[in-house]
Scaffold this motif. Structure first.
Motif, mmCIF file in Angstrom:
data_model
loop_
_atom_site.group_PDB
_atom_site.id
_atom_site.type_symbol
_atom_site.label_atom_id
_atom_site.label_comp_id
_atom_site.label_asym_id
_atom_site.label_seq_id
_atom_site.Cartn_x
_atom_site.Cartn_y
_atom_site.Cartn_z
ATOM 1 N N LEU A 103 16.841 -6.953 19.657
ATOM 2 C CA LEU A 103 16.831 -7.566 20.988
ATOM 3 C C LEU A 103 17.430 -8.964 20.959
ATOM 4 O O LEU A 103 18.146 -9.369 21.891
ATOM 5 C CB LEU A 103 15.411 -7.610 21.552
ATOM 6 C CG LEU A 103 14.766 -6.251 21.838
ATOM 7 C CD1 LEU A 103 13.362 -6.425 22.390
ATOM 8 C CD2 LEU A 103 15.615 -5.421 22.779
ATOM 9 N N TYR A 104 17.165 -9.688 19.899
ATOM 10 C CA TYR A 104 17.745 -11.021 19.727
ATOM 11 C C TYR A 104 19.273 -10.930 19.749
ATOM 12 O O TYR A 104 19.946 -11.681 20.460
ATOM 13 C CB TYR A 104 17.257 -11.632 18.414
ATOM 14 C CG TYR A 104 17.838 -12.987 18.115
ATOM 15 C CD1 TYR A 104 17.255 -14.145 18.624
ATOM 16 C CD2 TYR A 104 18.981 -13.121 17.315
ATOM 17 C CE1 TYR A 104 17.785 -15.401 18.356
ATOM 18 C CE2 TYR A 104 19.520 -14.369 17.049
ATOM 19 C CZ TYR A 104 18.921 -15.501 17.565
ATOM 20 O OH TYR A 104 19.455 -16.736 17.299
ATOM 21 N N HIS A 105 19.815 -9.982 19.015
ATOM 22 C CA HIS A 105 21.282 -9.837 18.952
ATOM 23 C C HIS A 105 21.863 -9.336 20.266
ATOM 24 O O HIS A 105 22.970 -9.738 20.649
ATOM 25 C CB HIS A 105 21.680 -8.946 17.782
ATOM 26 C CG HIS A 105 21.456 -9.613 16.455
ATOM 27 N ND1 HIS A 105 22.161 -10.730 16.055
ATOM 28 C CD2 HIS A 105 20.581 -9.348 15.458
ATOM 29 C CE1 HIS A 105 21.736 -11.122 14.869
ATOM 30 N NE2 HIS A 105 20.768 -10.307 14.482
ATOM 31 N N ILE A 106 21.128 -8.487 20.977
ATOM 32 C CA ILE A 106 21.588 -8.055 22.307
ATOM 33 C C ILE A 106 21.729 -9.275 23.214
ATOM 34 O O ILE A 106 22.742 -9.440 23.901
ATOM 35 C CB ILE A 106 20.615 -7.020 22.920
ATOM 36 C CG1 ILE A 106 20.747 -5.677 22.187
ATOM 37 C CG2 ILE A 106 20.873 -6.845 24.423
ATOM 38 C CD1 ILE A 106 19.675 -4.662 22.549
ATOM 39 N N ALA A 107 20.718 -10.143 23.210
ATOM 40 C CA ALA A 107 20.746 -11.334 24.068
ATOM 41 C C ALA A 107 21.907 -12.257 23.701
ATOM 42 O O ALA A 107 22.662 -12.703 24.579
ATOM 43 C CB ALA A 107 19.417 -12.079 23.973
ATOM 44 N N ILE A 108 22.060 -12.549 22.419
ATOM 45 C CA ILE A 108 23.124 -13.459 21.973
ATOM 46 C C ILE A 108 24.501 -12.879 22.289
ATOM 47 O O ILE A 108 25.381 -13.575 22.816
ATOM 48 C CB ILE A 108 22.992 -13.747 20.454
ATOM 49 C CG1 ILE A 108 21.698 -14.514 20.154
ATOM 50 C CG2 ILE A 108 24.211 -14.482 19.923
ATOM 51 C CD1 ILE A 108 21.619 -15.904 20.745
#
Length: 188
Positions: free
Chosen positions: A146-151
């Motif tokens: 999810l962190y990478h999706i946001a970034i």
């Protein structure tokens, strides 16, 4: 790893106590360049105006007569709220990075992934809540995926804004006029 905890937010903002008189419409729009739900929240009366401070600029984002138009693009990891003042001028565009947009109990929603991008009409861009995203990762509220999706989503939108290719900026005026015409038709 715990199950990710994302806040689900709704386009009708039914729980917003500051707004005491409103008119709300939503519609699935499928036209050239956009497919998804669009909501229009016309704020007739507020308990008090709401201001945000962006560096040296104080911007009123809601007051009597304002309209919030929100786009929930199908299959995208963002939604866009365009705030118009009582004269119909754009006050700001607010892009929420999210896991998904959807419809729950006939209400458009987004699952918030913390990061926000704010653009004011003079072209200044502000990035918010990266610290909240970092904290969510560190505390296990979200996982690395999810962190990478946001970034990734924020970086893609940033590039589109920089190259003037973020199409929703142009569609906001068109879709606001559409909802304004619908309001006039209802008065006839």
């Amino acid at each position: 790893m715990n199950k990710p905890v994302l806040e689900r937010r709704y386009g009708d903002r039914a729980d917003w106590k500051r707004v005491i008189q409103r008119k709300f419409h939503q519609e699935l729009i499928e036209d050239e360049g956009f497919r998804g739900y669009v909501t229009s929240l016309k704020v007739n009366k507020v308990t008090e105006p709401l201001f945000f401070q962006y560096e040296d600029k104080k911007v009123c984002i809601v007051n009597n007569g304002y309209t919030w138009l929100q786009h929930f693009p199908e299959g995208q990891c963002h939604c866009v709220t365009t705030m118009f003042n009582a004269r119909g001028e754009v006050v700001q565009w607010y892009i929420d990075i999210c896991l998904q947009n959807g419809l729950e109990n006939k209400r458009p929603y987004w699952d918030d992934l913390f990061l926000d991008i704010i653009i004011i009409p003079n072209g200044e861009v502000y990035y918010k809540d990266h610290d909240e995203l970092e904290k969510a990762l560190l505390t296990g509220a979200i996982n690395e995926d999810l962190y990478h999706i946001a970034i990734t989503e924020a970086e893609q939108i940033k590039k589109l804004i920089e190259t003037n290719e973020f199409k929703l900026f142009q569609l906001t005026r068109v879709h606001k006029e559409y909802f304004d015409r619908k309001d006039l038709d209802l008065l006839k």
